[in-house]
Design an enzyme around this catalytic site. Structure first.
Site, PDB file in Angstrom:
ATOM      1  N   CYS A  53       0.729  -1.324   0.061  1.00  0.00           N
ATOM      2  CA  CYS A  53       0.101  -0.143   0.087  1.00  0.00           C
ATOM      3  C   CYS A  53       0.776   1.353   0.170  1.00  0.00           C
ATOM      4  CB  CYS A  53      -0.934   0.021   1.211  1.00  0.00           C
ATOM      5  SG  CYS A  53      -1.872  -1.308   1.366  1.00  0.00           S
TER       6      CYS A  53
HETATM    7  C1  UGA Z   1      -1.195   0.442   5.502  1.00  0.00           C
HETATM    8  C2  UGA Z   1      -2.057   1.472   6.424  1.00  0.00           C
HETATM    9  O1  UGA Z   1      -1.529   1.252   7.631  1.00  0.00           O
HETATM   10  C3  UGA Z   1      -3.600   1.232   6.372  1.00  0.00           C
HETATM   11  O2  UGA Z   1      -4.124   2.234   7.159  1.00  0.00           O
HETATM   12  C4  UGA Z   1      -4.251   0.917   5.044  1.00  0.00           C
HETATM   13  O3  UGA Z   1      -5.387   0.781   4.873  1.00  0.00           O
HETATM   14  C5  UGA Z   1      -3.386   0.092   4.233  1.00  0.00           C
HETATM   15  O4  UGA Z   1      -1.801   0.658   3.967  1.00  0.00           O
HETATM   16  C6  UGA Z   1      -3.742   0.207   2.752  1.00  0.00           C
HETATM   17  O5  UGA Z   1      -3.757   1.137   2.046  1.00  0.00           O
HETATM   18  O6  UGA Z   1      -4.363  -0.903   2.394  1.00  0.00           O
HETATM   19  P1  UGA Z   1      -0.241  -2.237   5.719  1.00  0.00           P
HETATM   20  O7  UGA Z   1       0.377  -1.863   4.305  1.00  0.00           O
HETATM   21  O8  UGA Z   1      -1.075  -3.173   5.998  1.00  0.00           O
HETATM   22  O9  UGA Z   1      -1.533  -0.808   6.265  1.00  0.00           O
HETATM   23  O10 UGA Z   1       0.825  -2.149   6.811  1.00  0.00           O
HETATM   24  P2  UGA Z   1       1.114  -0.967   8.091  1.00  0.00           P
HETATM   25  O11 UGA Z   1       0.932  -1.795   9.421  1.00  0.00           O
HETATM   26  O12 UGA Z   1       0.935   0.361   7.830  1.00  0.00           O
HETATM   27  O13 UGA Z   1       2.859  -1.251   7.972  1.00  0.00           O
HETATM   28  C7  UGA Z   1       3.424  -0.770   6.641  1.00  0.00           C
HETATM   29  C8  UGA Z   1       4.933  -0.760   6.743  1.00  0.00           C
HETATM   30  O14 UGA Z   1       5.348   0.374   7.806  1.00  0.00           O
HETATM   31  C9  UGA Z   1       5.579  -1.948   7.386  1.00  0.00           C
HETATM   32  O15 UGA Z   1       6.537  -2.179   6.493  1.00  0.00           O
HETATM   33  C10 UGA Z   1       5.931  -1.565   8.933  1.00  0.00           C
HETATM   34  O16 UGA Z   1       6.942  -2.417   9.203  1.00  0.00           O
HETATM   35  C11 UGA Z   1       6.446  -0.106   8.798  1.00  0.00           C
HETATM   36  N1  UGA Z   1       6.388   0.614  10.074  1.00  0.00           N
HETATM   37  C12 UGA Z   1       5.052   0.695  10.410  1.00  0.00           C
HETATM   38  C13 UGA Z   1       7.582   1.191  10.480  1.00  0.00           C
HETATM   39  O17 UGA Z   1       8.413   0.857   9.890  1.00  0.00           O
HETATM   40  N2  UGA Z   1       7.062   1.986  11.719  1.00  0.00           N
HETATM   41  C14 UGA Z   1       6.140   1.844  12.325  1.00  0.00           C
HETATM   42  O18 UGA Z   1       6.074   2.780  13.195  1.00  0.00           O
HETATM   43  C15 UGA Z   1       5.000   1.530  11.861  1.00  0.00           C
END
Ligand code: UGA
Length: 411
Positions: free
Chosen positions: A254
């Site tokens: 995403c």
């Molecule tokens: C993300 C959004 O959080 C959702 O709200 C959205 O609906 C979704 O994309 C989408 O557009 O469908 P997602 O891709 O499942 O969700 O994953 P996240 O939990 O947001 O994590 C994304 C990335 O950021 C991961 O690689 C995670 O490790 C990283 N991350 C997350 C960090 O490096 N630091 C953080 O503090 C949080």
């Protein structure tokens, strides 16, 4: 997103008919088997099986329901823009059935589309192929999703907000009714603002992560713990602590897709996406810092065995799309290292991409290497005994701090 939404709507007593072109998926759903792994999804399919059906028959689905959600994929194109051909295709199919349907029907776009798409592309296609008028003969709305992979059911059932962009008051009323069981704010806006809220939200979350990673890189130089800095910043309600975990950056299907899509749109419009481009630049460089730190301890990686813990883009998923493990492996191979990798769920997917590396049967086996890199924060990695190892941590696994040599990427 489609199936999670359908299963959750069924939970609230709605009759849901899912349409797909994949016969295998249809059969699974009709047998209450989830075709994808999402925590709690299969339970919902089983528990509410009387309210949920799957079919490839558009006409049956549209004629036996009042609302149709468009949930098809909008994959990236080579220039970063999105391919909306599936959205257009299903819009035309829906319109052709609406042409014959006497009852008023609401069409809701849930797929992530560039602002303006619902108003300027979906709406005219619906009117043209149905021969009817939006607002009068049928309704149109845009209802973006904010579900995270792995916890999508939980996110759907307990959202922070629901955003609905609508064309007419009747569409608004119907969606208010559909979401009446939710206690969060229901934010009502225009079609295009709803689309932009989705993009802006993902871009902002990715910005928070890249921002804290940049601060984290400064912290590393100054011997400051970036997690303490994030905790201190997060106490300010205007900032908030969420999405300030520094490390090797963000991946997944995403954030990368949405940021690139907005940049691609801005280029076509002769606008400059200054912040979003920097957010991507920080993210591209972040995983390579892990290798630089590794080289402080093993300057020549040629012929060395490097263990990699975690291949999925985040824990609790088998999804490896844009995983930060990919640039790490690419660089290690370039430097002549032998790689031993382990991931509880993502190895099968990764093997298709990198058949040349060794896949271990357990996390312990990875420790049998010259140094260990942590790329995904899986719960089971906390239990390992890192005492004798060189560990370079990209995800702040506190339990690994007791390693013989421990380096955190931003701490
Ligand atoms: C993300 C959004 O959080 C959702 O709200 C959205 O609906 C979704 O994309 C989408 O557009 O469908 P997602 O891709 O499942 O969700 O994953 P996240 O939990 O947001 O994590 C994304 C990335 O950021 C991961 O690689 C995670 O490790 C990283 N991350 C997350 C960090 O490096 N630091 C953080 O503090 C949080």
């Amino acid at each position: 997103m489609g199936l999670v939404s359908g299963a959750c709507f069924a939970k609230f007593g709605n009759n849901v008919i899912c349409v797909d072109i994949d016969k295998g998926k249809i059969e699974k759903i009709n047998n209450s088997i989830s075709p994808i792994y999402e925590d709690g999804l299969e339970n919902l399919l089983l528990k509410y099986k009387d309210n949920i059906k799957a079919t490839d028959d558009y006409s049956y689905a549209i004629n036996n329901t009042e609302i149709t959600f468009i949930c098809v994929g909008t994959p990236s194109e080579s220039d970063g823009g999105i391919d909306i051909s599936y959205v257009k295709e299903v819009t035309i199919k829906i319109a052709e059935i609406l042409k014959e349907k006497n009852d008023w029907h609401l069409v809701v776009v849930k797929s992530t589309v560039i602002p303006g798409t619902t108003r300027d592309i979906v709406l005219p296609l619906l009117e043209k192929h149905s021969g009817k008028n939006v607002g009068k003969d049928f309704g149109l709305a845009m209802n973006p999703e904010f579900l995270r992979e792995g916890i999508a059911v939980e996110d759907f059932l307990r959202p922070d907000r629901i955003v609905i962009g609508t064309y007419s008051d009747k569409s608004k009323e119907i969606l208010r009714g559909l979401y009446k069981n939710f206690s969060c704010p229901l934010f009502e806006t225009s079609l295009s603002a709803a689309e932009m809220i989705k993009y802006a939200s993902n871009c902002f979350l990715a910005t928070k992560i890249s921002f804290i990673n940049e601060i984290g890189n400064f912290c590393k130089k100054l011997d400051i713990d970036s997690y303490e800095v994030a905790d201190g910043m997060g106490l300010d309600n205007r900032i908030g602590r969420a999405f300030l975990d520094s490390g090797i950056g963000w991946g997944g299907s995403c954030f990368p897709k949405d940021l690139h899509a907005l940049i691609s749109w801005s280029k076509k419009e002769k606008e400059e996406a200054k912040i979003i481009e920097s957010v991507i630049r920080v993210n591209d460089l972040q995983p390579l810092i892990l290798i630089e730190l590794l080289k402080k301890h093993i300057p020549n990686l040629n012929g060395k065995t490097i263990g990699l813990l975690g291949l999925a883009f985040k824990p609790d998923t088998d999804d490896i799309r844009e995983s930060r493990a990919i640039p790490i492996i690419r660089k290690l191979l370039e430097d002549g290292a032998e790689i031993k990798a382990y991931d509880p769920k993502a190895m099968e997917n990764f093997e298709k991409l990198y058949p040349q590396i060794e896949y271990c049967t357990s996390a312990e086996e990875v420790l049998n290497s010259d140094a260990v890199l942590i790329a995904t924060k899986w719960e089971e990695f906390k239990k390992l005994d890192y005492k004798e190892k060189i560990v370079i941590d990209g995800r702040r696994l506190k339990e690994a701090e007791f390693a013989k040599i421990y380096e955190g990427v931003c701490w």
